[in-house]
Design an enzyme around this catalytic site. Structure first.
Site, short mmCIF file in Angstrom:
data_model
loop_
_atom_site.label_atom_id
_atom_site.label_comp_id
_atom_site.label_asym_id
_atom_site.label_seq_id
_atom_site.Cartn_x
_atom_site.Cartn_y
_atom_site.Cartn_z
CE LYS A 140 -4.04 0.04 2.36
NZ LYS A 140 -4.89 -0.13 3.49
CB VAL A 141 2.18 3.42 -2.37
CG1 VAL A 141 2.80 4.85 -2.55
CG2 VAL A 141 3.36 2.10 -2.41
#
EC number: 2.2.1.2
Length: 376
Positions: A140-141
C-alpha cells in the site's frame, strides 16, 4: 443465497478490511473464504494497533521478541506484521490461483511517515516485498505527490501496489496514469505484465462525513424552506455520486489504443477498490456503501461489522451505473451551494495522512507498552 456470495455474480470482489492473528490461526479467514467468498484482505496501522492492543493474540510472540537484543517497538511491529501478512497470503493463495492472479491479495502498508518521501517509499516497499516473499502481496502506497512516482517505479519492478487514500476523480486519473506508465516501463524491460496487479483505493464514507458537516453549517443559516430542502436533499449523496462517476472514468481510461496495446501484452486493469465503506452516520443504512456501489470489475473492502450486516440483510443489485445523471446533478448543486468537492477531497487527503501517522504512532506505543510489560 448468502448476499455476500451474490456479489461475486455481480462481478464484485469482497475483501476484508481487518487482520488479527487468531482469525488466521483458528480458521476464521478460511471460513470467510469458503462461506462468503471473501477474496482478499487489507490492513493498515490502525487495524494492527487494535489487534495488538485489543487482544491477547500477540502476548507470547512479544515476550519472545522482547528477549532478543536490540528489539524495539518498530522492529517488533514489523516482525508481527510480516508474519501475519505471510499467513494471510498463504490462506488466500488458492483464491489467487483460482482467479489467475486477479484476486487473493493481502495488502501491507509502507510506513505513513514516508508519505512525502519517494525514495524512502520505494526502499520500504522493496524491503516488504522481499521480506514477505509472497506473490499475492500488495504494497500500500498513498496517492500523494511523492507516492505517484513510487507507484510507477514499483510497478516497473513487478511489485503489486494498492494505491491508497484516494478521494477525488482528479487524483484517480493521475493514479491510472502512473499505473499505465509503470506497465509500459515493465514491458519495455521485458517483464511479464500478466503477473503484476494493482488497485486504486477510493475512500467513500469519509467524503459524506466531510460534506455533510459543511451542509449542516449551511442549514443553520438557511433563509428559506426551499434552500433548506435543497441542502437536506444533498446529504448522504456525495460519496456515492463521486464513486459512480469515478467508475465511469475508470471505464474510459481503460479503453482505447494505448490500453489495448498493454492488454495484448497480458495487462489487466487497475480496479477501483471501495475503501472506508463502514457507515459512519447512524441515520444512513449500515450497508449503504456496499449496496450503492455494486458493479463489475470492482473491489469492496469491508470491516467485519459491515460484512456481517450485509450478510444479514444486504440486497444485491448492480447499482453502480444507475442514476448517473442524478449523481452529476447532485455534485453540480453542491458546487452551486458553495461547497467545492476538490477542496473537500484535498483536505481529506491531508487529514487522512495525519490520521495514518497518528495511528502508526499509537501502534508503536502499544507495542512499546507490551514490550515493557514482557520485560518487567
Amino acid at each position: 443465497m448468502n448476499p455476500v456470495r451474490q456479489l461475486e455474480e455481480a462481478g464484485q470482489s469482497v475483501w476484508l478490511d481487518y487482520i488479527r492473528r487468531s482469525l488466521l490461526a483458528n480458521g476464521g479467514l478460511k471460513r470467510l473464504i469458503e462461506d462468503d467468498g471473501v477474496k482478499g484482505m487489507t490492513s493498515n496501522p490502525a487495524i494492527f494497533e487494535k489487534a495488538i492492543a485489543g487482544s491477547d493474540d500477540y502476548i507470547e510472540v512479544i515476550r519472545e521478541l522482547a528477549e532478543q537484543e536490540g528489539s524495539d517497538a518498530e522492529s517488533v511491529y514489523k516482525r508481527i506484521a510480516v508474519d501475519d501478512i505471510r499467513s494471510a497470503a498463504d490462506i488466500l493463495h488458492p483464491v489467487y490461483r483460482a482467479s489467475t492472479g486477479r484476486d487473493g491479495y493481502v495488502s501491507l502498508e509502507v510506513s505513513p511517515r514516508l508519505a512525502h518521501d519517494t525514495a524512502g517509499t520505494i526502499q520500504a516497499a522493496r524491503y516488504l516485498w522481499r521480506t514477505v516473499d509472497r506473490e499475492n502481496l500488495m504494497i500500500k502506497v498513498p496517492a500523494t505527490e511523492a507516492g505517484m512516482p513510487a507507484v510507477e517505479t514499483l510497478l516497473e519492478e513487478g511489485i503489486n501496489v494498492n494505491v491508497t487514500l484516494l478521494f477525488s476523480r482528479k487524483v484517480h486519473a493521475r493514479v491510472v496514469e502512473a499505473y499505465l506508465r509503470g506497465l509500459e516501463r515493465l514491458d519495455k524491460a521485458g517483464g511479464d505484465l500478466s503477473r503484476v496487479a494493482s488497485v486504486a483505493s477510493l475512500f467513500v464514507s469519509r467524503v459524506d462525513s466531510a460534506v455533510d458537516r459543511l451542509l449542516d453549517e449551511k442549514l443553520e443559516t438557511a433563509t428559506s424552506g426551499e434552500v433548506t430542502a435543497r441542502l437536506q436533499a444533498l446529504k448522504g449523496k456525495t460519496a456515492v455520486g463521486n464513486a459512480k462517476l469515478a467508475y465511469q472514468q475508470y471505464r474510459a481510461l481503460f479503453s482505447g489504443e494505448r490500453w489495448e496495446a498493454l492488454v495484448a501484452r497480458g495487462a489487466r486493469s487497475q480496479r477501483l477498490l471501495w475503501a472506508s465503506t463502514g457507515t459512519k452516520n447512524p441515520a444512513y443504512s449500515d450497508v449503504l456503501y456496499i449496496e450503492s456501489l455494486i458493479g463489475p470489475e470492482t473491489v469492496n473492502t469491508v470491516p467485519p461489522a459491515t460484512l456481517d450486516a450485509f450478510r444479514d440483510h444486504g440486497s444485491v443489485r448492480a447499482q453502480l451505473e444507475e442514476h448517473l445523471e442524478q449523481a452529476k446533478a447532485d455534485l453540480a448543486t453542491l458546487e452551486e451551494e458553495g461547497i467545492s468537492l476538490d477542496d473537500v477531497t484535498d483536505a481529506l487527503l491531508t487529514e487522512g495522512l495525519y490520521k495514518f501517522v497518528l495511528a502508526y504512532e499509537k501502534l508503536l506505543d502499544a507495542v512499546a507498552h507490551a514490550l515493557q510489560d514482557a520485560r518487567a
